[in-house]
Design a protein around this motif. Structure first.
Motif, PDB file in Angstrom:
ATOM      1  N   THR A 127       0.823  -1.206   0.000  1.00  0.00           N
ATOM      2  CA  THR A 127       0.000   0.000   0.000  1.00  0.00           C
ATOM      3  C   THR A 127       0.864   1.267   0.000  1.00  0.00           C
ATOM      4  O   THR A 127       2.017   1.252   0.449  1.00  0.00           O
ATOM      5  N   PRO A 128       0.310   2.387  -0.483  1.00  0.00           N
ATOM      6  CA  PRO A 128       1.078   3.645  -0.561  1.00  0.00           C
ATOM      7  C   PRO A 128       1.713   4.100   0.746  1.00  0.00           C
ATOM      8  O   PRO A 128       2.860   4.555   0.726  1.00  0.00           O
ATOM      9  N   PRO A 129       1.038   4.011   1.921  1.00  0.00           N
ATOM     10  CA  PRO A 129       1.710   4.473   3.144  1.00  0.00           C
ATOM     11  C   PRO A 129       2.991   3.697   3.455  1.00  0.00           C
ATOM     12  O   PRO A 129       4.003   4.291   3.852  1.00  0.00           O
ATOM     13  N   VAL A 130       2.950   2.383   3.275  1.00  0.00           N
ATOM     14  CA  VAL A 130       4.156   1.574   3.529  1.00  0.00           C
ATOM     15  C   VAL A 130       5.233   1.906   2.509  1.00  0.00           C
ATOM     16  O   VAL A 130       6.420   2.031   2.852  1.00  0.00           O
ATOM     17  N   LYS A 155       5.669   4.703   0.954  1.00  0.00           N
ATOM     18  CA  LYS A 155       6.222   6.024   1.268  1.00  0.00           C
ATOM     19  C   LYS A 155       7.237   5.939   2.407  1.00  0.00           C
ATOM     20  O   LYS A 155       8.294   6.582   2.379  1.00  0.00           O
ATOM     21  N   LEU A 156       6.911   5.119   3.412  1.00  0.00           N
ATOM     22  CA  LEU A 156       7.784   4.998   4.578  1.00  0.00           C
ATOM     23  C   LEU A 156       9.114   4.350   4.222  1.00  0.00           C
ATOM     24  O   LEU A 156      10.180   4.785   4.676  1.00  0.00           O
TER      25      LEU A 156
END
Length: 357
Positions: free
Chosen positions: A330-333, A335-336
């Motif tokens: 997913t995008p949040p992971v 990005k991190l």
């Protein structure tokens, strides 16, 4: 893995000429295939923790290992067809494969030291756990111009693969796997959209389902499972304790069986967009991160508990792994962890020939 699709390969061959998709669109078939394969990779690594003594799961595990890496490597070759060794391409290869390899090799070495009490050693020439694939991908892609320059590249790659199994080479740079899995990469380089189009039909899908089911049934009946090194491609014939003619015969048989299962898998891949299609463009993240979670589960003593639960534990582990792969994509992971998985070199660190853009 994050593999840019060659522009000229994106057209759906089943679509009439006057309604073809724009050249900058992605084919959901390939993103679906990549995501499903990374799920199978994560499941395979997780099932290893509880597979011993579990008859049905062991059969499924054996079948998955017979085709999931060959299929993934084949796609890597397919999407490497435009690699010519230009400076900008080499830069992307360093950023997207070599640097992540070094970072995660250090991370996995530290994890093994913490979880298993092993002395910490950082030896980049000896890949730890799943990091071997990044070394292999780096070397395979660098070799692309060579395979484009020779006649009959696939038969030559097969000969190289079989010959590698007759040696007693060490595991430096994961060379046994690099060479033994090589034919799948070279085969992918030589495939065209029309070859995949043959598998994107209802008849092919029905045959694919039958082939996969028959393979699982055969694996179930053929117990105990064969030595896992046959499918992992990490040792030669001397370590398998058989004669070299027997080794060559079995390896040729494995090639044939894997080819059937690879084709069956692609025949079963959805052709249209699915809820996970977009996640197939970022499979490097779940690939590199899921192994750390597996080792964390080992440290927490999770797997003996799941194994004691029998079939319920197997189902819980399977559902947990599939959910985890979704989350890691997913995008949040992304990005991190982007600085580690998709680092960027400072401009000027690797000169880029502006004329090659």
């Amino acid at each position: 893995m994050r593999m840019p699709t060659p522009t000229r390969l994106r057209t759906n061959q089943n679509t009439p000429q006057n309604t073809r998709k724009p050249l900058d669109s992605r084919d959901p078939f390939f993103d679906n295939a990549k995501f499903l394969l990374i799920v199978l990779v994560a499941l395979g690594h997780s099932w290893e923790q509880i597979v011993s003594g579990t008859h049905t799961l062991q059969a499924v595990h054996t079948v998955v290992y017979a085709f999931h890496m060959p299929a993934f490597i084949l796609l890597c070759g397919y999407f490497s067809q435009r690699f010519t060794g230009r400076p900008d391409q080499v830069r992307k290869l360093i950023e997207g494969v070599l640097i992540p390899y070094l970072l995660f090799e250090a991370a996995y070495s530290a994890t093994y030291s913490a979880v298993r009490g092993e002395p910490y050693t950082f030896t980049p020439t000896e890949p730890t756990y799943l990091c071997w694939f990044l070394v292999a991908l780096f070397l395979w892609r660098l070799s692309t111009p060579l395979w484009r320059a020779v006649r009959h590249p696939v038969p030559i790659a097969v000969v190289v693969s079989l010959a590698a199994g007759l040696t007693t080479m060490g595991y430096d740079l994961a060379l046994p796997r690099v060479l033994m899995f090589l034919p799948w990469f070279v085969l992918g380089m030589n495939l065209r959209p029309e070859h995949f189009a043959l598998l994107r039909t209802k008849a092919a899908r029905r045959c694919g389902v039958v082939a996969l089911v028959c393979a699982v049934v055969a694996a179930y009946l053929w117990m105990p499972a064969p030595d896992e090194h046959w499918l992992s491609m990490d040792v030669g014939y001397t370590e398998l304790d058989i004669s070299w003619p027997q080794y060559l015969a079995v390896r040729v048989g494995i090639f044939a069986l894997s080819a059937v299962l690879v084709a069956a898998f692609f025949a079963c891949v959805p052709r249209r967009r699915t809820p996970f299609t977009a996640l197939g463009a970022a499979t490097m993240y779940p690939y590199l991160l899921h192994g750390l979670l597996i080792r964390a589960g080992e440290a927490a003593g999770l797997y003996p508990v799941l194994k004691d639960l029998g079939a319920v534990g197997q189902v819980l582990l399977t559902l947990g792994v599939v959910t985890t792969v979704f989350l890691l994509s997913t995008p949040p992971v992304r990005k991190l962890f982007r600085p580690l998985v998709e680092p960027r070199l400072p401009r000027g660190a690797v000169p880029v020939d502006e004329r090659s853009k």
